[in-house]
Design an enzyme around this catalytic site. Structure first.
Site, short mmCIF file in Angstrom:
data_model
loop_
_atom_site.label_atom_id
_atom_site.label_comp_id
_atom_site.label_asym_id
_atom_site.label_seq_id
_atom_site.Cartn_x
_atom_site.Cartn_y
_atom_site.Cartn_z
CG ASP A 1 36.65 34.63 50.38
OD1 ASP A 1 37.71 33.74 49.94
OD2 ASP A 1 36.94 35.79 49.81
CG HIS B 1 38.70 29.91 48.38
ND1 HIS B 1 39.25 30.31 47.00
CD2 HIS B 1 38.49 31.02 48.77
CE1 HIS B 1 39.39 31.61 46.88
NE2 HIS B 1 39.12 32.14 47.97
NE ARG C 1 43.31 38.86 38.49
CZ ARG C 1 42.77 38.17 39.54
NH1 ARG C 1 43.43 37.18 40.19
NH2 ARG C 1 41.95 38.66 40.00
#
Ligand code: OGA
Ligand code: NI
Length: 372
Positions: free
Chosen positions: A239, A237, A303
């Protein structure tokens, strides 16, 4: 960007794989299984591993914070090259106390490892940008991301939100997130000065535009994954926001698609990763790039990352500075506001690498039909 589930979600459904409108998948509950549910599968073409390491410059903010002209010039030049190429750079000497950075990561770990029943007390409600979310199939039935999120949108006290949703004992955790968001907002303005200098529009131009900016702060938690090669933590993607400041813990996972290949951004302790988003790209008439990126997961460890998304306040008009239009005077995007772009991604378009292009197309269509 964010998705939401109805508050009435049936917990029973959550750990099951049955697909219905209310199903939410919780990766932390699936991390110890031998395989992952098929809703998490991504096409092979989208899961090819990274083949290199991104050459992202490390920008030292000491100069801008102290007003040292020669250091500023050096940093500005490095920043410009990165922003014209892929839009990613790291910042160090950013003035944010390491304790704030570490504590926020710690509190995120504490939150995500709590029992699901507790996390659901702050679940993100339909239409809201704040709260907890897992991977769920209300909006999307495939390519679910292997992650859980806790998000906060600017406009209210995070401390109060945590306290009222989870109980008073969570107010201190809320305060840690609140302090983090305030530190990030300050840092945003310093970065805006550098960006203004690098584009020759003056150091105050973007600083003033974003002085009263809003934000979305999102803690991402990517649990260990039994079949990491089949899925994605956050799929490819760009942002949609103006700028993203990301703290990633010392586990690799962030990758950027540039130069025809996926390239990793290795964690550098104490640094923050900054990237140009679609909204800022539009503000520069595409001189600066908002680049496609993703987060991959791994078999061995969880993570965490904390994303701070900078958004223009309310109805501020996003429009490239006249000096950035170029000799033929062509504006690549119609004027728009963040509210319009946000609505587009919530109602019409799952965020991907083509969001801005599709949004601009829709604006032009709407514009031409309304002027008929
Ligand atoms: C995001 C994002 C990357 C990461 O949240 O938009 O790109 O490493 N995250 O979590
Ligand atoms: Ni992102």
């Amino acid at each position: 960007m964010a998705t939401s589930i109805p508050p009435s979600t049936n917990i029973q459904n959550i750990s099951e794989n049955a697909l219905d409108d209310n199903t939410m998948f919780i990766p932390t509950m699936l991390a110890n299984k031998p395989t992952i549910p098929k809703q998490f599968f991504w096409p092979k073409s989208e899961t090819a591993p990274a083949t290199g390491i991104l050459d992202a410059p490390i920008i030292d903010l000491q100069g801008i914070l102290t007003g040292d002209a020669s250091s500023i010039k050096k940093q500005v030049d490095a920043l410009r090259v990165a922003c014209e190429t892929h839009g990613f750079f790291l910042v160090v000497n950013h003035g944010i106390d390491t304790n704030i950075l570490n504590e926020t990561l710690d509190r995120a770990a504490e939150f995500f490892t709590m029992p699901l029943e507790t996390k659901l007390n702050i679940v993100q409600k339909k239409g809201s940008m704040s709260g907890y979310s897992g991977a769920h199939s209300e909006r999307f039935s495939d390519k679910l991301p292997w992650k859980e999120c806790l998000s906060f949108k600017s406009g209210g006290s995070i401390e109060e939100f945590m306290g009222s949703s989870l109980g008073k004992e969570f107010e201190p955790m809320g305060l840690v997130y609140q302090n983090y968001s305030e530190a990030m907002k300050k840092l945003t303005l310093s970065i805006m000065e550098l960006l203004g200098l690098s584009l020759d529009v003056g150091k105050d131009y973007y600083r003033e535009f974003f002085q009263d900016c809003g934000y979305i702060m999102r803690c991402n938690y990517y649990p260990r994954c039994p079949e990491p090669e089949l899925t994605q933590g956050t799929g490819a993607h760009s942002d949609t926001v103006a700028l993203t400041i990301l703290q990633q813990e010392e586990v690799e996972g962030l990758e950027v698609f540039t130069g025809g290949a996926w390239q990793s951004i290795l964690p550098v302790p104490g640094s923050l990763v900054v990237n140009i988003g679609d909204t800022f790209m539009a503000m520069t008439n595409d001189i600066y790039k908002s680049c496609v990126h993703r987060a991959v997961v791994n078999r061995h460890s969880s993570r965490r990352s904390i994303a701070f998304f900078v958004i223009p306040r309310g109805n501020k008009v996003v429009r490239a500075h006249d000096s950035l239009i170029g000799p033929n005077g062509k504006r690549l995007y119609p004027d728009f506001t963040w509210s319009e772009l946000e609505e587009f991604t919530q109602k019409y378009h799952r965020v991907d690498e083509n969001t801005l292009k599709c949004f601009a197309q829709r604006l032009r269509l709407l514009g031409s039909s309304s002027s008929e």
